[in-house]
Motif scaffolding. Structure first.
Motif, PDB file in Angstrom:
ATOM      1  N   LYS A 103      11.920   1.503  12.921  1.00  0.00           N
ATOM      2  CA  LYS A 103      11.229   0.221  12.792  1.00  0.00           C
ATOM      3  C   LYS A 103      11.126  -0.544  14.104  1.00  0.00           C
ATOM      4  CE  LYS A 103      12.204  -0.295   7.921  1.00  0.00           C
ATOM      5  NZ  LYS A 103      12.910  -1.029   6.877  1.00  0.00           N
ATOM      6  N   ALA A 104      11.730  -0.026  15.155  1.00  0.00           N
ATOM      7  CA  ALA A 104      11.653  -0.703  16.460  1.00  0.00           C
ATOM      8  C   ALA A 104      10.214  -0.678  16.973  1.00  0.00           C
ATOM      9  CB  ALA A 104      12.574  -0.015  17.465  1.00  0.00           C
ATOM     10  N   ASP A 105       9.826  -1.739  17.649  1.00  0.00           N
ATOM     11  CA  ASP A 105       8.502  -1.754  18.274  1.00  0.00           C
ATOM     12  C   ASP A 105       8.474  -0.809  19.463  1.00  0.00           C
ATOM     13  OD1 ASP A 105       6.982  -3.940  16.798  1.00  0.00           O
ATOM     14  OD2 ASP A 105       8.864  -4.941  17.292  1.00  0.00           O
ATOM     15  N   TYR A 106       9.589  -0.747  20.172  1.00  0.00           N
ATOM     16  CA  TYR A 106       9.746   0.161  21.312  1.00  0.00           C
ATOM     17  C   TYR A 106      11.186   0.644  21.320  1.00  0.00           C
ATOM     18  CZ  TYR A 106       5.621  -2.457  22.770  1.00  0.00           C
ATOM     19  OH  TYR A 106       4.395  -3.059  22.794  1.00  0.00           O
ATOM     20  N   SER A 107      11.385   1.793  21.907  1.00  0.00           N
ATOM     21  CA  SER A 107      12.758   2.247  22.112  1.00  0.00           C
ATOM     22  C   SER A 107      12.894   2.787  23.529  1.00  0.00           C
ATOM     23  CB  SER A 107      13.173   3.299  21.084  1.00  0.00           C
ATOM     24  OG  SER A 107      12.320   4.401  21.126  1.00  0.00           O
ATOM     25  N   VAL A 108      14.067   2.584  24.068  1.00  0.00           N
ATOM     26  CA  VAL A 108      14.406   3.048  25.405  1.00  0.00           C
ATOM     27  C   VAL A 108      15.623   3.947  25.255  1.00  0.00           C
ATOM     28  CG1 VAL A 108      15.224   2.341  27.689  1.00  0.00           C
ATOM     29  CG2 VAL A 108      13.564   0.932  26.472  1.00  0.00           C
ATOM     30  N   ILE A 109      15.508   5.173  25.722  1.00  0.00           N
ATOM     31  CA  ILE A 109      16.628   6.115  25.695  1.00  0.00           C
ATOM     32  C   ILE A 109      17.119   6.247  27.132  1.00  0.00           C
ATOM     33  CG2 ILE A 109      17.420   8.423  25.045  1.00  0.00           C
ATOM     34  CD1 ILE A 109      16.163   6.897  22.681  1.00  0.00           C
ATOM     35  N   ILE A 110      18.355   5.860  27.372  1.00  0.00           N
ATOM     36  CA  ILE A 110      18.897   5.881  28.728  1.00  0.00           C
ATOM     37  C   ILE A 110      19.221   7.308  29.169  1.00  0.00           C
ATOM     38  CG2 ILE A 110      20.792   5.092  30.206  1.00  0.00           C
ATOM     39  CD1 ILE A 110      18.782   2.857  29.349  1.00  0.00           C
ATOM     40  N   SER A 111      19.818   8.094  28.284  1.00  0.00           N
ATOM     41  CA  SER A 111      20.243   9.451  28.644  1.00  0.00           C
ATOM     42  C   SER A 111      20.115  10.363  27.429  1.00  0.00           C
ATOM     43  CB  SER A 111      21.706   9.411  29.112  1.00  0.00           C
ATOM     44  OG  SER A 111      22.185  10.706  29.367  1.00  0.00           O
ATOM     45  N   ASP A 112      19.715  11.610  27.648  1.00  0.00           N
ATOM     46  CA  ASP A 112      19.655  12.574  26.550  1.00  0.00           C
ATOM     47  C   ASP A 112      21.049  12.857  26.005  1.00  0.00           C
ATOM     48  OD1 ASP A 112      16.916  12.775  26.730  1.00  0.00           O
ATOM     49  OD2 ASP A 112      16.951  14.583  27.958  1.00  0.00           O
ATOM     50  N   GLU A 113      22.005  12.950  26.912  1.00  0.00           N
ATOM     51  CA  GLU A 113      23.375  13.264  26.517  1.00  0.00           C
ATOM     52  C   GLU A 113      24.300  12.116  26.901  1.00  0.00           C
ATOM     53  OE1 GLU A 113      24.494  16.925  28.385  1.00  0.00           O
ATOM     54  OE2 GLU A 113      22.821  18.018  27.524  1.00  0.00           O
ATOM     55  N   TYR A 114      25.439  12.069  26.229  1.00  0.00           N
ATOM     56  CA  TYR A 114      26.441  11.068  26.571  1.00  0.00           C
ATOM     57  C   TYR A 114      26.981  11.341  27.975  1.00  0.00           C
ATOM     58  CZ  TYR A 114      30.695   8.358  26.777  1.00  0.00           C
ATOM     59  OH  TYR A 114      31.667   7.484  27.185  1.00  0.00           O
ATOM     60  N   THR A 115      27.085  10.292  28.762  1.00  0.00           N
ATOM     61  CA  THR A 115      27.753  10.364  30.060  1.00  0.00           C
ATOM     62  C   THR A 115      28.729   9.192  30.121  1.00  0.00           C
ATOM     63  OG1 THR A 115      26.256   8.895  31.282  1.00  0.00           O
ATOM     64  CG2 THR A 115      25.628  11.240  31.135  1.00  0.00           C
ATOM     65  N   GLU A 116      29.635   9.217  31.048  1.00  0.00           N
ATOM     66  CA  GLU A 116      30.590   8.111  31.146  1.00  0.00           C
ATOM     67  C   GLU A 116      29.920   6.811  31.582  1.00  0.00           C
ATOM     68  OE1 GLU A 116      33.466   8.244  34.531  1.00  0.00           O
ATOM     69  OE2 GLU A 116      32.580  10.220  34.877  1.00  0.00           O
ATOM     70  N   TYR A 117      28.665   6.885  32.019  1.00  0.00           N
ATOM     71  CA  TYR A 117      27.969   5.704  32.526  1.00  0.00           C
ATOM     72  C   TYR A 117      26.835   5.208  31.626  1.00  0.00           C
ATOM     73  CZ  TYR A 117      30.316   7.376  36.693  1.00  0.00           C
ATOM     74  OH  TYR A 117      31.267   7.821  37.571  1.00  0.00           O
ATOM     75  N   CYS A 118      26.461   5.973  30.620  1.00  0.00           N
ATOM     76  CA  CYS A 118      25.237   5.633  29.871  1.00  0.00           C
ATOM     77  C   CYS A 118      25.325   4.285  29.154  1.00  0.00           C
ATOM     78  CB  CYS A 118      24.834   6.746  28.924  1.00  0.00           C
ATOM     79  SG  CYS A 118      25.956   7.057  27.543  1.00  0.00           S
ATOM     80  N   MET A 119      26.488   3.915  28.678  1.00  0.00           N
ATOM     81  CA  MET A 119      26.617   2.616  27.991  1.00  0.00           C
ATOM     82  C   MET A 119      26.399   1.459  28.964  1.00  0.00           C
ATOM     83  SD  MET A 119      27.352   3.409  24.862  1.00  0.00           S
ATOM     84  CE  MET A 119      28.067   4.734  23.909  1.00  0.00           C
ATOM     85  N   LYS A 120      27.032   1.545  30.130  1.00  0.00           N
ATOM     86  CA  LYS A 120      26.852   0.483  31.125  1.00  0.00           C
ATOM     87  C   LYS A 120      25.417   0.456  31.653  1.00  0.00           C
ATOM     88  CE  LYS A 120      31.572  -0.224  32.621  1.00  0.00           C
ATOM     89  NZ  LYS A 120      32.563  -0.098  33.661  1.00  0.00           N
ATOM     90  N   GLU A 121      24.796   1.625  31.793  1.00  0.00           N
ATOM     91  CA  GLU A 121      23.388   1.665  32.219  1.00  0.00           C
ATOM     92  C   GLU A 121      22.513   0.970  31.197  1.00  0.00           C
ATOM     93  OE1 GLU A 121      21.676   5.323  33.712  1.00  0.00           O
ATOM     94  OE2 GLU A 121      23.665   5.994  34.333  1.00  0.00           O
TER      95      GLU A 121
END
Length: 162
Positions: A103-121
């Motif tokens: 239902k989101a108008d847009y989505s942004v995917i930071i990383s395909d896989e989990y990395t130790e930095y993806c949450m902060k990014e």
């Protein structure tokens, strides 16, 4: 840093949310709803949500309700740190997450896989693309504290939810 393919969305009319995964029983959902309504009346129309359990998904629920009932023009941007973000969510929450993502108008995917930095990014991406940060912060550790501190360092208006 993630490329901003949503650069057509005006950061000066944008808000992001950050909050702890554990939502205390005394959190007033009406306060969140009223805060969002006030922001809409002030001209904010783009809302970045980090899609984490707890406060993020609660805000998403409220945004969706407001969009469907009264403010169809607002945009909800789901900011996903990695494609496996919901892997450890309870089954009921996974279904809700999947529904919200659709239902989101847009989505942004930071990383395909989990990395130790993806949450902060993800957190920096949201703050970098908004003027206001709505924060449910009750302890000075973790991602919410980091994101709120980052928003303050970037001179964003921070609205604290109690």
């Amino acid at each position: 840093m993630t490329e901003n393919y949503l650069s057509f969305l005006d950061p000066d009319k944008s808000v992001c949310f950050t909050g702890h995964r554990i939502v205390k029983k005394n959190l007033d959902e009406k306060e969140i709803e009223n805060t969002i309504k006030e922001l809409i009346y002030e001209g904010y129309e783009n809302f970045y949500d980090g899609m984490a359990m707890g406060f993020d998904l609660l805000c998403y629920k409220i945004l969706l309700k407001l969009k469907e009932e009264k403010f169809p023009f607002i945009k909800i941007i789901a900011c996903v740190p990695c494609l496996t973000q919901n892997l450890k969510f309870p089954e009921k929450t996974k279904k809700l997450y999947d529904d919200y993502l659709k239902k989101a108008d847009y989505s942004v995917i930071i990383s395909d896989e989990y990395t130790e930095y993806c949450m902060k990014e993800r957190d920096r991406y949201m703050v970098d693309n908004c003027a206001v940060c709505v924060s449910y912060l009750y302890k000075s550790t973790g991602g919410t504290y980091y994101t709120t501190s980052y928003a303050v360092s970037k001179n964003r208006k921070v609205i604290y939810i109690k």
